[in-house]
Design an enzyme around this catalytic site. Structure first.
Site, PDB file in Angstrom:
ATOM      1  N   SER A 236       0.851  -1.189   0.000  1.00  0.00           N
ATOM      2  CA  SER A 236       0.000   0.000   0.000  1.00  0.00           C
ATOM      3  C   SER A 236       0.878   1.227   0.000  1.00  0.00           C
ATOM      4  CB  SER A 236      -0.911  -0.032   1.228  1.00  0.00           C
ATOM      5  OG  SER A 236      -0.620   1.058   2.077  1.00  0.00           O
ATOM      6  N   LYS A 237       0.390   2.270  -0.680  1.00  0.00           N
ATOM      7  CA  LYS A 237       1.260   3.433  -0.790  1.00  0.00           C
ATOM      8  C   LYS A 237       1.374   4.174   0.530  1.00  0.00           C
ATOM      9  CE  LYS A 237      -2.204   6.217  -3.153  1.00  0.00           C
ATOM     10  NZ  LYS A 237      -2.612   6.643  -4.455  1.00  0.00           N
ATOM     11  N   ARG A 238       0.495   3.889   1.470  1.00  0.00           N
ATOM     12  CA  ARG A 238       0.624   4.525   2.771  1.00  0.00           C
ATOM     13  C   ARG A 238       1.679   3.819   3.623  1.00  0.00           C
ATOM     14  NH1 ARG A 238      -4.223   4.674   1.330  1.00  0.00           N
ATOM     15  NH2 ARG A 238      -4.698   2.635   2.203  1.00  0.00           N
TER      16      ARG A 238
END
Ligand code: GLU
Length: 464
Positions: A236-238
């Site tokens: 996930s980009k987070r």
């Protein structure tokens, strides 16, 4: 895959953010299938979601593909320029009886729902014979019976009867939904194989149903395994570093990146690890792509990058490394010469090119934090510095070999080891306790500069 059948594949990113490593793998696999079969790759930009799309992300897609060393044969086509075509196919489906207008609001659908019934639309408007009008969406009439998706990677996946709701094709604004747009494009551009991320598998039965309703041949589908992090959670980009651009800036190179991505889901069937792109074209087959989640292991990527850097010729290494230190090199009159000399010394010592500035910066600009360095000196070191400085001043040829011989002699005369003697010298010369090979670094710096640096540290350390 049958080598004699040219495959027409497509890569269809949505420009909603930085180009993701998962997208890089998707285009790579598509590209390999196209090249291996003598077919072609279409680039399609799925940009119908005006709110989430940005032009800079579109540019980012082109840049990332180019950086990876891949290309496309047809396109880019923009879905946003084909809205009328999608609408026209939706109306075709309406005329064929495969779609109907629906004026149910979300709230009305929710209100009708008895507890325990499956989520989704209940088919309320199926037979109401509504015409087009404000607030009316066009829904696909899902026929009874299971839908079987024959997946190249997962085999047959069955979606039971009743599990697919009558889904929306056109919103009341007549904006097409992406499943419709994708099917229309796949038909119009004669796509033979759709290779895409696993997250699209749930919408694939809808695509199959639209193809069937339009009596068009169904492309082969293959859903690539999800990429997960160390905790086995979907990247996930987070949480995770996922942008190809970040890896580029960190000093990863496209060749090892491609090599690593190829192995994220595909295995060559033997222990072989290193593949150039043309070797992958030869070796790659969809039969060897698995369906289990693939761990995106940054450490393994680092291993590929390090090995690749080490395998380059000195000239090629200097070329790829230069941009990472260009601003440092520019700080010194002899910066370019020094860089060419030090580059082969550090080539096998780094994992990524972004490690270079900290490692070789002392050759171009020296502004050490003496207070910190002094804390690292041991009692004997101060005396060593003075002895070494004096001995080096007498050297006639300031070469790596002579420096080493000289320091060995000094170490012997001080009854210490060369290793112990080197520690304070390294701190004086480079400002850091670890770094590139010391003697060659000193030879590159030259006699005067080495003596000056040794004397400077000596003065600070002895409070002179
Ligand atoms: N646009 C979709 C995405 O970026 C891909 C859709 C497809 O490949 O069919 O995830």
């Amino acid at each position: 895959m049958h080598p004699s059948r040219p495959e027409k594949v497509r890569f269809a990113p949505s420009p909603t953010g930085f180009f993701h490593v998962g997208s890089a793998r998707t285009i790579l696999y598509n590209w390999l299938v196209a090249r291996k079969s003598g077919g072609s790759l279409l680039l399609r930009i799925d940009d119908t979601d005006a709110e989430r799309n940005r032009e800079e992300w579109v540019d980012g897609i082109y840049r990332a593909i180019q950086w990876l060393g891949l290309d496309w044969d047809e396109g880019p086509i923009r879905q946003s320029s084909r809205i009328e075509q999608y609408q026209s196919v939706a109306f075709d489906l309406l005329h064929k009886g495969a779609a109907y207008w629906c004026d149910c609001t979300r709230e009305a659908i929710e209100e009708r729902k008895a507890p325990g019934t499956p989520p989704g639309y209940d088919g309320f408007c199926r037979d109401r014979g509504l015409g087009q009008g404000p607030g009316r969406a066009l829904r696909f009439r899902v026929p009874d019976g299971p839908v079987i998706v024959s997946d190249l990677i997962r085999g047959e996946v069955t979606f039971p009867s009743g599990s697919i709701e009558d889904f929306v094709l056109l919103k009341s604004s007549l904006a097409p939904l992406y499943v419709l747009a994708n099917v229309v494009d796949d038909i119009d551009f004669a796509i033979t194989t759709v290779l895409r991320a696993e997250e699209h598998l749930p919408t694939t039965p809808k695509a199959v149903l639209i193809h069937q309703a339009l009596a068009s041949p169904i492309p082969r589908f293959g859903h690539l395994p999800v990429l997960v992090n160390e905790q086995r959670r979907k990247l996930s980009k987070r949480r995770d570093r996922v942008a190809v651009e970040d890896y580029r800036q960190l000093g990863y190179l496209p060749e090892p990146m491609i090599n690593y991505l190829a192995l994220l889901g595909w295995n060559p069937g033997d222990d072989r690890e290193f593949f150039a792109l043309d070797e992958l074209v030869h070796a790659f087959t969809l039969e060897r792509v698995g369906h289990s989640p693939a761990f995106f292991d940054e450490q393994r990527l680092l291993h590929f990058n390090k090995s690749y850097l080490a395998s380059l010729s000195p000239a090629a290494f200097a070329t790829v490394a230069h941009p990472f230190v260009a601003s440092l090199i520019a700080l010194h009159a002899e910066g370019e010469e020094r860089f060419v000399q030090i580059a082969p010394e550090v080539q096998t010592r780094i994992g990524t090119l972004s490690e270079l500035p900290a490692m070789i910066g002392f050759l171009f600009h020296f502004d050490p934090n003496y207070q910190e360095i002094v804390k690292r000196l041991r009692a004997d070191d101060i005396g060593y510095l003075a002895r070494v400085s004096a001995a080096l001043q007498d050297l006639e040829h300031f070469t790596e070999e002579e420096i080493e011989t000289c320091l060995r002699d000094v170490a012997a005369s001080l009854a210490t080891s060369l290793r112990k003697l080197q520690a304070p010298i390294r701190l004086a010369i480079t400002g850091a306790p670890v770094g590139p090979p010391l003697f060659s670094s000193m030879a590159i710096l030259g006699q005067d500069e080495c003596v000056t640096r040794l004397d400077s540290l000596y003065r600070v350390a002895s409070n002179e």
